[in-house]
Design a protein around this motif. Structure first.
Motif, PDB file in Angstrom:
ATOM      1  N   VAL A  47     -10.264  -0.679   7.062  1.00  0.00           N
ATOM      2  CA  VAL A  47      -8.815  -0.451   7.038  1.00  0.00           C
ATOM      3  C   VAL A  47      -8.543   0.959   6.515  1.00  0.00           C
ATOM      4  CG1 VAL A  47      -6.631  -1.180   6.015  1.00  0.00           C
ATOM      5  CG2 VAL A  47      -8.292  -2.889   6.728  1.00  0.00           C
ATOM      6  N   THR A  48      -7.733   1.680   7.256  1.00  0.00           N
ATOM      7  CA  THR A  48      -7.384   3.051   6.861  1.00  0.00           C
ATOM      8  C   THR A  48      -5.910   3.131   6.482  1.00  0.00           C
ATOM      9  OG1 THR A  48      -6.744   3.664   9.108  1.00  0.00           O
ATOM     10  CG2 THR A  48      -9.080   3.987   8.496  1.00  0.00           C
ATOM     11  N   LYS A  49      -5.557   4.195   5.801  1.00  0.00           N
ATOM     12  CA  LYS A  49      -4.158   4.426   5.446  1.00  0.00           C
ATOM     13  C   LYS A  49      -3.324   4.541   6.716  1.00  0.00           C
ATOM     14  CE  LYS A  49      -1.041   7.346   2.749  1.00  0.00           C
ATOM     15  NZ  LYS A  49       0.059   6.517   3.125  1.00  0.00           N
ATOM     16  N   LYS A  50      -3.872   5.191   7.711  1.00  0.00           N
ATOM     17  CA  LYS A  50      -3.146   5.356   8.973  1.00  0.00           C
ATOM     18  C   LYS A  50      -2.828   3.989   9.595  1.00  0.00           C
ATOM     19  CE  LYS A  50      -3.506   7.473  13.521  1.00  0.00           C
ATOM     20  NZ  LYS A  50      -4.320   8.235  14.459  1.00  0.00           N
ATOM     21  N   ALA A  51      -3.806   3.086   9.581  1.00  0.00           N
ATOM     22  CA  ALA A  51      -3.589   1.757  10.150  1.00  0.00           C
ATOM     23  C   ALA A  51      -2.542   0.989   9.347  1.00  0.00           C
ATOM     24  CB  ALA A  51      -4.902   0.985  10.189  1.00  0.00           C
ATOM     25  N   LEU A  52      -2.622   1.067   8.021  1.00  0.00           N
ATOM     26  CA  LEU A  52      -1.623   0.397   7.182  1.00  0.00           C
ATOM     27  C   LEU A  52      -0.227   0.971   7.421  1.00  0.00           C
ATOM     28  CD1 LEU A  52      -3.345  -0.150   3.718  1.00  0.00           C
ATOM     29  CD2 LEU A  52      -2.648  -1.879   5.363  1.00  0.00           C
ATOM     30  N   ASP A  53      -0.150   2.286   7.524  1.00  0.00           N
ATOM     31  CA  ASP A  53       1.153   2.919   7.784  1.00  0.00           C
ATOM     32  C   ASP A  53       1.723   2.462   9.123  1.00  0.00           C
ATOM     33  OD1 ASP A  53       1.157   4.281   5.391  1.00  0.00           O
ATOM     34  OD2 ASP A  53       0.429   6.175   6.250  1.00  0.00           O
ATOM     35  N   GLU A  54       0.851   2.331  10.110  1.00  0.00           N
ATOM     36  CA  GLU A  54       1.291   1.899  11.433  1.00  0.00           C
ATOM     37  C   GLU A  54       1.870   0.481  11.368  1.00  0.00           C
ATOM     38  OE1 GLU A  54      -0.880   0.935  15.643  1.00  0.00           O
ATOM     39  OE2 GLU A  54      -1.555   2.720  14.562  1.00  0.00           O
ATOM     40  N   VAL A  55       1.175  -0.415  10.689  1.00  0.00           N
ATOM     41  CA  VAL A  55       1.664  -1.789  10.557  1.00  0.00           C
ATOM     42  C   VAL A  55       2.949  -1.818   9.725  1.00  0.00           C
ATOM     43  CG1 VAL A  55       1.154  -4.080   9.617  1.00  0.00           C
ATOM     44  CG2 VAL A  55      -0.617  -2.819  10.831  1.00  0.00           C
ATOM     45  N   ARG A  56       2.967  -1.040   8.644  1.00  0.00           N
ATOM     46  CA  ARG A  56       4.138  -1.014   7.761  1.00  0.00           C
ATOM     47  C   ARG A  56       5.389  -0.571   8.509  1.00  0.00           C
ATOM     48  NH1 ARG A  56       6.396   3.083   5.295  1.00  0.00           N
ATOM     49  NH2 ARG A  56       4.598   4.428   5.558  1.00  0.00           N
ATOM     50  N   LYS A  57       5.251   0.346   9.429  1.00  0.00           N
ATOM     51  CA  LYS A  57       6.409   0.882  10.150  1.00  0.00           C
ATOM     52  C   LYS A  57       6.916  -0.041  11.253  1.00  0.00           C
ATOM     53  CE  LYS A  57       5.195   5.648   9.142  1.00  0.00           C
ATOM     54  NZ  LYS A  57       4.663   6.908   9.675  1.00  0.00           N
ATOM     55  N   MET A  58       6.139  -1.072  11.584  1.00  0.00           N
ATOM     56  CA  MET A  58       6.564  -1.992  12.644  1.00  0.00           C
ATOM     57  C   MET A  58       7.725  -2.851  12.151  1.00  0.00           C
ATOM     58  SD  MET A  58       2.988  -3.480  14.083  1.00  0.00           S
ATOM     59  CE  MET A  58       1.825  -2.454  14.929  1.00  0.00           C
ATOM     60  N   PRO A  59       8.806  -2.922  12.946  1.00  0.00           N
ATOM     61  CA  PRO A  59       9.922  -3.768  12.532  1.00  0.00           C
ATOM     62  C   PRO A  59       9.582  -5.263  12.614  1.00  0.00           C
ATOM     63  CG  PRO A  59      10.376  -2.770  14.656  1.00  0.00           C
ATOM     64  CD  PRO A  59       9.083  -2.196  14.172  1.00  0.00           C
ATOM     65  N   ALA A 101       2.300   3.647  -4.124  1.00  0.00           N
ATOM     66  CA  ALA A 101       1.114   4.469  -4.369  1.00  0.00           C
ATOM     67  C   ALA A 101      -0.025   3.572  -4.829  1.00  0.00           C
ATOM     68  CB  ALA A 101       1.418   5.523  -5.433  1.00  0.00           C
ATOM     69  N   GLY A 102      -1.181   3.779  -4.288  1.00  0.00           N
ATOM     70  CA  GLY A 102      -2.365   3.036  -4.708  1.00  0.00           C
ATOM     71  C   GLY A 102      -2.558   1.693  -4.027  1.00  0.00           C
ATOM     72  N   PHE A 103      -1.690   1.333  -3.073  1.00  0.00           N
ATOM     73  CA  PHE A 103      -1.835   0.034  -2.415  1.00  0.00           C
ATOM     74  C   PHE A 103      -3.181  -0.066  -1.705  1.00  0.00           C
ATOM     75  CE2 PHE A 103      -1.505  -2.783   1.254  1.00  0.00           C
ATOM     76  CZ  PHE A 103      -1.155  -3.968   0.627  1.00  0.00           C
ATOM     77  N   LEU A 104      -3.534   0.947  -0.918  1.00  0.00           N
ATOM     78  CA  LEU A 104      -4.801   0.913  -0.187  1.00  0.00           C
ATOM     79  C   LEU A 104      -5.978   0.825  -1.148  1.00  0.00           C
ATOM     80  CD1 LEU A 104      -6.380   0.960   2.447  1.00  0.00           C
ATOM     81  CD2 LEU A 104      -6.270   3.450   2.397  1.00  0.00           C
ATOM     82  N   LYS A 105      -5.917   1.551  -2.234  1.00  0.00           N
ATOM     83  CA  LYS A 105      -6.997   1.522  -3.223  1.00  0.00           C
ATOM     84  C   LYS A 105      -7.132   0.133  -3.836  1.00  0.00           C
ATOM     85  CE  LYS A 105      -9.977   3.588  -6.010  1.00  0.00           C
ATOM     86  NZ  LYS A 105     -11.354   3.415  -5.610  1.00  0.00           N
ATOM     87  N   ARG A 106      -6.001  -0.480  -4.198  1.00  0.00           N
ATOM     88  CA  ARG A 106      -6.051  -1.857  -4.742  1.00  0.00           C
ATOM     89  C   ARG A 106      -6.620  -2.812  -3.700  1.00  0.00           C
ATOM     90  NH1 ARG A 106      -0.451  -1.379  -6.071  1.00  0.00           N
ATOM     91  NH2 ARG A 106      -0.107  -3.242  -4.837  1.00  0.00           N
ATOM     92  N   PHE A 107      -6.236  -2.590  -2.451  1.00  0.00           N
ATOM     93  CA  PHE A 107      -6.713  -3.406  -1.330  1.00  0.00           C
ATOM     94  C   PHE A 107      -8.229  -3.293  -1.206  1.00  0.00           C
ATOM     95  CE2 PHE A 107      -7.278  -4.037   3.313  1.00  0.00           C
ATOM     96  CZ  PHE A 107      -6.675  -5.280   3.452  1.00  0.00           C
ATOM     97  N   GLU A 108      -8.726  -2.071  -1.242  1.00  0.00           N
ATOM     98  CA  GLU A 108     -10.171  -1.830  -1.104  1.00  0.00           C
ATOM     99  C   GLU A 108     -10.955  -2.332  -2.304  1.00  0.00           C
ATOM    100  OE1 GLU A 108     -10.040   2.284   1.519  1.00  0.00           O
ATOM    101  OE2 GLU A 108      -9.986   2.395  -0.665  1.00  0.00           O
ATOM    102  N   ASP A 109     -10.368  -2.216  -3.491  1.00  0.00           N
ATOM    103  CA  ASP A 109     -11.086  -2.564  -4.731  1.00  0.00           C
ATOM    104  C   ASP A 109     -10.980  -4.040  -5.111  1.00  0.00           C
ATOM    105  OD1 ASP A 109     -11.743   0.070  -4.923  1.00  0.00           O
ATOM    106  OD2 ASP A 109     -10.285   0.540  -6.484  1.00  0.00           O
ATOM    107  N   TYR A 110     -10.157  -4.814  -4.384  1.00  0.00           N
ATOM    108  CA  TYR A 110      -9.941  -6.196  -4.759  1.00  0.00           C
ATOM    109  C   TYR A 110     -11.257  -6.973  -4.722  1.00  0.00           C
ATOM    110  CZ  TYR A 110      -8.238 -10.916  -5.067  1.00  0.00           C
ATOM    111  OH  TYR A 110      -8.035 -12.212  -5.482  1.00  0.00           O
TER     112      TYR A 110
END
Length: 111
Positions: A47-59, A101-110
Motif C-alpha cells: 500500500v502506497t500513499k498514492k493509493a491511499l490518497d486515490e481511495v480517500r478522494k473517491m466520493p 499525518a502519519g496514517f500510512l505509517k500507523r497502517f504499516e506499523d500495526y
C-alpha cells in the motif's frame, strides 16, 4: 497447616492443568491464523500513499475498498471513531482519518 498446604498444592495443580490445556488451544488457533496474518502483512506492505490518497478522494468507492478501509480505520483508531447505524465509520470520517499525518505509517506499523 499441613492440610491447607496440601489442598492449596492440589488446587494449583488443577489450575495449572487448565491453564496448560487452554494455552494449547490458543497456540493451535494462533497457528491456524498465522498464514492469514502473514498474507495481510504482505498485502499491507504494497500500500502506497498514492493509493491511499486515490481511495480517500473517491466520493463512493467500491464496497470492497470501502469495507477494507473502514476496517483499517476502526482498528487503527482502537474503535474510537464515530460509527453509523451499520456499526461502521461513515465515509467522511474515514476520509478525514486517512488524511491525518502519519496514517500510512500507523497502517504499516500495526501489529
Amino acid at each position: 497447616k499441613r492440610k491447607a498446604c496440601t489442598e492449596l498444592k492440589e488446587s494449583l495443580e488443577v489450575d495449572s492443568k487448565v491453564v496448560a490445556e487452554k494455552s494449547a488451544v490458543i497456540e493451535s488457533e494462533l497457528a491456524e491464523a498465522q498464514p492469514a496474518l502473514d498474507a495481510a502483512k504482505l498485502a499491507i506492505s504494497g500500500v502506497t500513499k498514492k493509493a491511499l490518497d486515490e481511495v480517500r478522494k473517491m466520493p463512493n468507492p467500491s464496497a470492497f475498498a470501502k469495507i477494507a478501509v473502514q476496517a483499517a480505520v476502526m482498528i487503527l483508531s482502537g474503535g474510537t471513531v464515530p460509527v453509523g447505524k451499520d456499526g461502521r465509520p461513515q465515509w467522511p470520517v474515514v476520509q478525514k482519518t486517512m488524511n491525518e499525518a502519519g496514517f500510512l505509517k500507523r497502517f504499516e506499523d500495526y501489529k
